[in-house]
Design an enzyme around this catalytic site. Structure first.
Site, PDB file in Angstrom:
ATOM      1  CB  SER A  53       8.432 -18.146 100.063  1.00  0.00           C
ATOM      2  OG  SER A  53       7.120 -17.896 100.374  1.00  0.00           O
ATOM      3  CB  CYS A 103       6.216 -12.833  91.789  1.00  0.00           C
ATOM      4  SG  CYS A 103       6.907 -12.553  90.147  1.00  0.00           S
ATOM      5  N   PRO A 104       7.479 -12.950  94.826  1.00  0.00           N
ATOM      6  CG  PRO A 104       8.160 -11.849  96.764  1.00  0.00           C
ATOM      7  CD  PRO A 104       7.170 -12.857  96.255  1.00  0.00           C
ATOM      8  N   GLY A 105      10.119 -13.821  94.385  1.00  0.00           N
ATOM      9  CA  GLY A 105      11.409 -14.371  93.951  1.00  0.00           C
ATOM     10  C   GLY A 105      12.212 -15.108  95.015  1.00  0.00           C
ATOM     11  N   GLY A 106      11.577 -15.466  96.119  1.00  0.00           N
ATOM     12  CA  GLY A 106      12.304 -16.161  97.196  1.00  0.00           C
ATOM     13  C   GLY A 106      12.898 -17.496  96.758  1.00  0.00           C
ATOM     14  CG  ASP A 156       4.054 -14.944  89.895  1.00  0.00           C
ATOM     15  OD1 ASP A 156       3.098 -14.156  89.773  1.00  0.00           O
ATOM     16  OD2 ASP A 156       4.237 -15.653  90.895  1.00  0.00           O
ATOM     17  CG  ASP A 167      -1.861 -20.240  83.376  1.00  0.00           C
ATOM     18  OD1 ASP A 167      -1.414 -20.600  84.494  1.00  0.00           O
ATOM     19  OD2 ASP A 167      -2.926 -20.665  82.896  1.00  0.00           O
ATOM     20  CG  ASP A 209       5.747 -21.569  96.811  1.00  0.00           C
ATOM     21  OD1 ASP A 209       5.068 -22.408  97.422  1.00  0.00           O
ATOM     22  OD2 ASP A 209       6.149 -20.508  97.327  1.00  0.00           O
ATOM     23  CE  LYS A 238       1.741 -23.053  98.042  1.00  0.00           C
ATOM     24  NZ  LYS A 238       2.794 -22.400  98.812  1.00  0.00           N
TER      25      LYS A 238
HETATM   26  C1  LIG Z   1       3.270 -18.353  97.435  1.00  0.00           C
HETATM   27  S1  LIG Z   1       3.558 -17.268  96.136  1.00  0.00           S
HETATM   28  C2  LIG Z   1       5.144 -17.726  95.582  1.00  0.00           C
HETATM   29  C3  LIG Z   1       6.250 -17.194  96.429  1.00  0.00           C
HETATM   30  C4  LIG Z   1       7.599 -17.469  95.818  1.00  0.00           C
HETATM   31  N1  LIG Z   1       7.893 -18.894  95.780  1.00  0.00           N
HETATM   32  C5  LIG Z   1       8.685 -16.792  96.601  1.00  0.00           C
HETATM   33  O1  LIG Z   1       9.500 -17.487  97.205  1.00  0.00           O
HETATM   34  O2  LIG Z   1       8.756 -15.563  96.601  1.00  0.00           O
HETATM   35  C6  LIG Z   1       2.539 -17.899  94.876  1.00  0.00           C
HETATM   36  C7  LIG Z   1       2.696 -17.203  93.544  1.00  0.00           C
HETATM   37  O3  LIG Z   1       2.061 -18.015  92.569  1.00  0.00           O
HETATM   38  C8  LIG Z   1       1.580 -17.157  91.557  1.00  0.00           C
HETATM   39  N2  LIG Z   1       0.595 -17.916  90.769  1.00  0.00           N
HETATM   40  C9  LIG Z   1      -0.591 -18.433  91.181  1.00  0.00           C
HETATM   41  N3  LIG Z   1      -1.197 -19.060  90.152  1.00  0.00           N
HETATM   42  C10 LIG Z   1      -0.357 -18.951  89.092  1.00  0.00           C
HETATM   43  C11 LIG Z   1      -0.416 -19.400  87.748  1.00  0.00           C
HETATM   44  N4  LIG Z   1      -1.453 -20.095  87.290  1.00  0.00           N
HETATM   45  N5  LIG Z   1       0.623 -19.120  86.946  1.00  0.00           N
HETATM   46  C12 LIG Z   1       1.695 -18.426  87.392  1.00  0.00           C
HETATM   47  N6  LIG Z   1       1.796 -17.965  88.657  1.00  0.00           N
HETATM   48  C13 LIG Z   1       0.780 -18.224  89.484  1.00  0.00           C
HETATM   49  C14 LIG Z   1       1.023 -15.971  92.319  1.00  0.00           C
HETATM   50  O4  LIG Z   1       0.991 -14.828  91.484  1.00  0.00           O
HETATM   51  C15 LIG Z   1       2.033 -15.827  93.464  1.00  0.00           C
HETATM   52  O5  LIG Z   1       3.006 -14.855  93.171  1.00  0.00           O
END
Ligand SMILES: C[S@@+](CC[C@H](N)C(=O)[O-])C[C@H]1O[C@@H](n2cnc3c(N)ncnc32)[C@H](O)[C@@H]1O
Length: 358
Positions: A191, A224-227, A243, A263, A280, A309
């Protein structure tokens, strides 16, 4: 011909066609799209002679959502003779030449589909004699320069191609309209390339300098994971990464990241505000739009970069509704931000939005 050839991701033809239909009718220019699903491009035919070229001179790819490249078509060459494909291409380019513009770049391209990719080697090989022939007939400068017209020869198979041109400042600078990036080996997820592409292609130099400063702060919602956090950390920003998931340990070891299992919809910036909000989270676009507007409206973040999305069918309508929501929530403040929305090469079923304080 009086058409634009527009490259897009395979499967996004209807969205690209919908966007072009809306943009052209807003501009009082009329035409209609033609495409086959999943072919990775559309054609947009105009009724009024010269409209394709006029629009090609003022519609910047960077200001659109789904187009990867926009080419003014000057010829459609069919059933090319295998022993002399270059001849008709050279002739078509010569026919469309004008004194007004110098052609300074040449792209021989194909669709970003399995069938299109099979043409990649052929396109590369074909470029060499074509370039020589064009230079010999004075239709292409010897020096490659960004400030002239670019010639495009777009093969749909070995025997059929579109010939056309794009204008400086309007076109994508990339072959096939694709910004290719190397995956940074230390980044915790693929990501990361989405945010890198957004930073490189959606912001200008001044915006990059202003936002990514040593000591500047960001919040990353759904980190997460942190990209995405990785992209901020390598630009020396301090990051609040939000996250419930697990974040990459190497990122934490930089000392620049604070991870909060919270959240994203209720989190508030630890020190009252940050320079940049990124998000994201996999969530409904309307919910993300409201959340982003609130942060910008309240001054919790100066700038925002986030993904919407789009797992649904009517993607263009969903995006325009979300952007409309942000604009109406920002109200009078909306004019103080520069907003861009792009379906980036590294995006999947999603678009990236940048909202930058002017
Ligand atoms: C597509 S991944 C993100 C990838 C991240 N941008 C990266 O580059 O590694 C989406 C993330 O959003 C988190 N997520 C979804 N709903 C959330 C919320 N309400 N609050 C915090 N995190 C949330 C999920 O746990 C997931 O890790």
């Amino acid at each position: 011909m009086n058409s634009l050839l527009i490259y897009c991701r395979s499967g996004y033809e209807a969205d690209t066609a919908g966007e072009l239909t809306a943009l052209t009718s807003e501009a009082g220019i009329y035409g209609y799209p033609v495409f086959t699903p999943d072919q990775g491009f559309i054609l947009f035919h105009f009724y009024e002679q010269g409209d394709a070229d006029r629009l090609g001179q003022r519609l910047a790819v960077a200001d659109t959502i789904f187009p990867r490249q926009i080419v003014v078509v000057t010829a459609h060459l069919e059933d090319l003779d295998k022993t002399n494909r270059a001849g008709p291409v050279l002739a078509a380019i010569s026919d469309a030449d004008t004194d007004e513009w110098k052609n300074t770049l040449l792209f021989v391209e194909h669709a970003d589909t399995e069938a299109g990719k099979a043409l990649a080697k052929f396109c590369r090989k074909f470029t060499v004699p074509l370039r020589q022939g064009l230079r010999k007939q004075g239709a292409l400068t010897y020096k490659e320069k960004e400030d002239g017209r670019a010639l495009h020869v777009f093969f749909t198979d070995y025997d059929n191609c579109f010939v056309g041109h794009s204008y400086p400042a309007m076109r994508s600078p990339f072959a096939n309209g694709i910004c290719r990036l190397k995956f940074p080996p230390k980044a915790p997820s693929r990501s990361t390339l989405k945010l890198e592409e957004a930073i490189l292609t959606m912001l200008n130099d001044e915006e990059r300098r202003e936002i990514f400063r040593e000591g500047a702060r960001a919040v990353d919602l759904g980190a997460c994971p942190g990209g995405w956090t990785y992209q901020l950390v390598i630009r020396e920003m301090g990051v609040e990464a939000i996250d419930n998931g697990a974040i990459d340990e190497e990122l934490m070891a930089t000392g620049l990241v604070d991870h909060y299992a919270a959240d994203g919809f209720t989190y508030k910036p630890k020190f009252g505000r940050v320079d940049l909000l990124v998000c994201d989270m996999i969530e409904r676009p309307d919910r993300v739009a409201v959340l982003m507007s609130e942060w910008l409206e309240k001054g919790w973040a100066d700038h925002a970069i986030f993904n919407l999305k789009l797992p649904m069918k009517k993607r263009y309508d969903t995006v325009t509704a979300a952007i409309g929501e942000i604009q109406s929530r920002l109200g009078k403040k909306a004019g103080g931000f520069r907003m861009k929305v792009r379906h980036l090469y590294h995006n999947r079923d999603e678009v990236t939005v940048t909202v930058i304080k002017a």
